[in-house]
Design a protein around this motif. Structure first.
Motif, short mmCIF file in Angstrom:
data_model
loop_
_atom_site.label_atom_id
_atom_site.label_comp_id
_atom_site.label_asym_id
_atom_site.label_seq_id
_atom_site.Cartn_x
_atom_site.Cartn_y
_atom_site.Cartn_z
N ALA A 135 -6.85 3.27 -4.82
CA ALA A 135 -7.10 4.71 -4.98
C ALA A 135 -6.89 5.20 -6.41
N SER A 136 -6.07 4.49 -7.20
CA SER A 136 -5.90 4.89 -8.60
C SER A 136 -7.25 4.80 -9.32
N VAL A 163 1.34 3.94 -13.28
CA VAL A 163 1.60 3.88 -11.84
C VAL A 163 3.00 3.31 -11.62
N SER A 197 2.17 10.35 -2.48
CA SER A 197 1.57 10.11 -1.17
C SER A 197 2.64 10.21 -0.09
N MET A 213 4.81 1.43 -9.77
CA MET A 213 4.57 0.51 -8.66
C MET A 213 5.87 0.06 -8.00
N THR A 237 -4.43 10.09 -2.37
CA THR A 237 -5.73 10.05 -3.03
C THR A 237 -6.19 11.46 -3.39
N THR A 279 -2.46 -2.02 -9.10
CA THR A 279 -2.18 -0.73 -8.46
C THR A 279 -3.02 -0.65 -7.20
N PHE A 280 -2.74 0.32 -6.36
CA PHE A 280 -3.58 0.49 -5.16
C PHE A 280 -4.96 1.00 -5.58
N SER A 304 -3.47 13.83 1.15
CA SER A 304 -3.17 12.41 0.91
C SER A 304 -2.81 12.18 -0.55
N LYS A 342 4.96 4.78 2.57
CA LYS A 342 5.69 5.27 1.40
C LYS A 342 7.14 5.61 1.72
N CYS A 383 2.71 7.53 -6.08
CA CYS A 383 2.50 7.37 -4.64
C CYS A 383 3.50 6.40 -4.00
N GLN A 384 3.94 5.39 -4.77
CA GLN A 384 4.90 4.43 -4.21
C GLN A 384 6.33 4.75 -4.63
N ASP A 406 0.02 10.92 7.12
CA ASP A 406 -0.73 11.01 5.87
C ASP A 406 -0.28 12.30 5.21
N LEU A 441 -4.30 12.67 -6.36
CA LEU A 441 -4.81 12.13 -7.62
C LEU A 441 -6.06 12.88 -8.06
N ASP A 458 0.96 8.31 -11.37
CA ASP A 458 0.70 7.98 -9.98
C ASP A 458 2.03 7.55 -9.37
C1 LIG Z 1 -0.72 4.72 -1.44
C2 LIG Z 1 -1.18 4.85 -2.81
C3 LIG Z 1 -2.18 5.75 -3.19
C4 LIG Z 1 -2.97 6.57 -2.20
O1 LIG Z 1 -2.23 7.30 -1.30
P1 LIG Z 1 -2.90 7.72 0.11
O2 LIG Z 1 -1.95 8.72 0.64
O3 LIG Z 1 -2.98 6.51 0.95
O4 LIG Z 1 -4.22 8.32 -0.19
C5 LIG Z 1 -2.49 5.86 -4.54
N1 LIG Z 1 -1.87 5.12 -5.46
C6 LIG Z 1 -0.92 4.22 -5.15
C7 LIG Z 1 -0.25 3.44 -6.23
C8 LIG Z 1 -0.56 4.03 -3.81
O5 LIG Z 1 0.35 3.11 -3.50
#
Ligand SMILES: *Cc1c(COP(=O)(O)O)cnc(C)c1O
Length: 394
Positions: A91-92, A133, A183, A135, A64, A88-89, A62, A188, A161-162, A194, A67, A159
């Motif tokens: 998980a950061s 991040v 991610s 974003m 997460t 940010t989400f 994932s 995404k 992820c997005q 996942d 990270l 980060d």
């Molecule tokens: C989605 C996301 C995550 C986490 O990703 P997962 O795959 O859902 O664990 C972390 N940081 C940001 C900015 C995200 O948008």
């Protein structure tokens, strides 16, 4: 409700999964002599590293886990502080917290990413890293962030992820700082249900991140090397089926982004004359994933009126993407003695209270992007959405 890659699932993903299942070998490791072992995870890692233009790629379970593996890879230790944006989400923050690190929040600017003007005064002797991040599919102001990191000798974990596929001044995001975490969840740019990826050019960071993701093992292990592991790790491994889907999606990423850019620029042109708002600043308009079109209204009243009329919401209402909505994280920050109430980041609060996301490729109510178009929208549908938006602005 999903990201653009999910809208484009097709025969490629089906064939890739069937091939793995028919060979019957689903684990990421296997014997080189086994014809049923297809090395799909290893191939994804190589292909993604190549796509980003870096030496090392690591597939994980994932964003997460990407990270967490990266924070470990960078050698951060409990008590170290990491500067993270207040938008940010969740998980950061939680990835830092579960590693024993202290997330120190900072404001965003009108790009909706980390404000370079709000970093330096938050640096303490314990600060070890910055986590910009990217974003909503666009990059942070990486030139300024990297300059600050260099001046204060800080590590940088992007980060991403997005923002899989986004770039900044010609470099793919994730490759500008020391490490990048991606991610592959359903919301995404591309997804395998996942999943995650880590990229870096540093062999040592890679090796430790790998160990973190797989019980302390060295990369490319064939068996269990008892007695030779220097570190402990957990299990964030990806399996061959997930990698098969991710590889098929990676094959579509450039086309996905090109399509989104075309559709967004159509929509942007059509709504440009509506009053009382501006588009968010893009730190690199040419490198944007164009998954969203973010509007910043002049006033809170207008933002509420328009988003309500469209059945959407302002970004301060977008759940666990806004520090002020994360009661559990705030409780943790309170215990740590850090700012922990809504209002602690007034610039971020103000911008988010006046902002709304129009979906272009990522259709996600949780991100405040429940209204707009999607990657398959026709010209007619784009015109209709633009008309609705203009009406709502009146
Ligand atoms: C989605 C996301 C995550 C986490 O990703 P997962 O795959 O859902 O664990 C972390 N940081 C940001 C900015 C995200 O948008």
């Amino acid at each position: 409700m999903a990201g653009p890659g999910a809208y484009w699932f097709g025969q490629e993903e089906i064939d890739a999964v069937m091939r793995v299942v028919q060979h019957g070998h689903l684990f990421r490791y296997g014997s080189e002599d086994d014809p049923n072992f297809l090395h799909t995870v290893a191939t994804l890692e190589k292909e993604f590293a190549k796509y980003c233009g870096v030496k090392f790629g690591l597939a994980t379970s994932s964003g997460t886990s990407s990270l967490i593996a990266s924070l470990a890879g960078l050698g951060l230790k409990p008590g170290d502080e990491v500067i993270v944006p207040a938008y940010t989400f969740v998980a950061s923050y939680t990835s830092c917290i579960f590693m024993g690190l202290i997330p120190v929040l900072a404001e965003i600017d009108e790009s909706l990413t980390l404000d370079p003007n709000d970093i330096e005064h938050r640096i303490t002797p314990r600060t070890k890293a910055i986590m910009p991040v990217h974003m909503l599919g666009n990059s942070c102001d990486m030139d300024r962030i990297m300059a600050i990191a260099k001046k204060h000798n800080l590590l940088v974990l992007e980060d991403c992820c997005q923002a899989a596929g986004a770039s900044y001044k010609g470099k793919k995001v994730g490759t500008i700082g020391d490490m990048g975490a991606f991610s592959l969840n359903v919301f995404k740019t591309i997804n395998s249900g996942d999943g995650g990826l880590v990229v870096t050019n540093d062999a040592n960071f890679y090796e430790v991140a790998f160990g973190m993701h797989d019980h302390g093992h060295k990369p490319s292990r064939l068996g269990v090397e008892v007695g030779s592991r220097k570190m402990m790790g957990l299990n964030f491994r990806m399996n061959e089926i997930t990698a098969a889907v991710a590889l098929a999606q990676l094959g579509k990423i450039d086309k996905i982004i090109a399509t989104l850019r075309e559709k967004r620029s159509k929509l942007k042109k059509l709504i440009a004359d509506a009053k009382d708002f501006k588009f968010r600043t893009l730190n690199d308009a040419d490198g944007d994933c164009a998954t969203l079109c973010t509007i910043i209204f002049n006033t809170r009243e207008q933002a509420v009126k328009v988003s309500k009329a469209l059945g959407s919401k302002t970004l301060d209402q977008s759940g666990w993407h806004v520090y002020a909505n994360m009661e559990h994280v705030l409780a943790h920050l309170k215990k740590t003695g850090l700012p922990h109430v809504k209002g602690a980041y007034p610039k971020t609060d103000d911008i988010l209270s006046r902002a709304m996301n129009i979906s272009i490729g990522v259709v996600d109510g949780g991100l405040g992007a429940g209204w707009g178009i999607n990657i398959n929208s026709s010209d007619e549908e784009i015109e209709k959405a633009a008309q609705q938006f203009i009406e709502a602005c009146r």
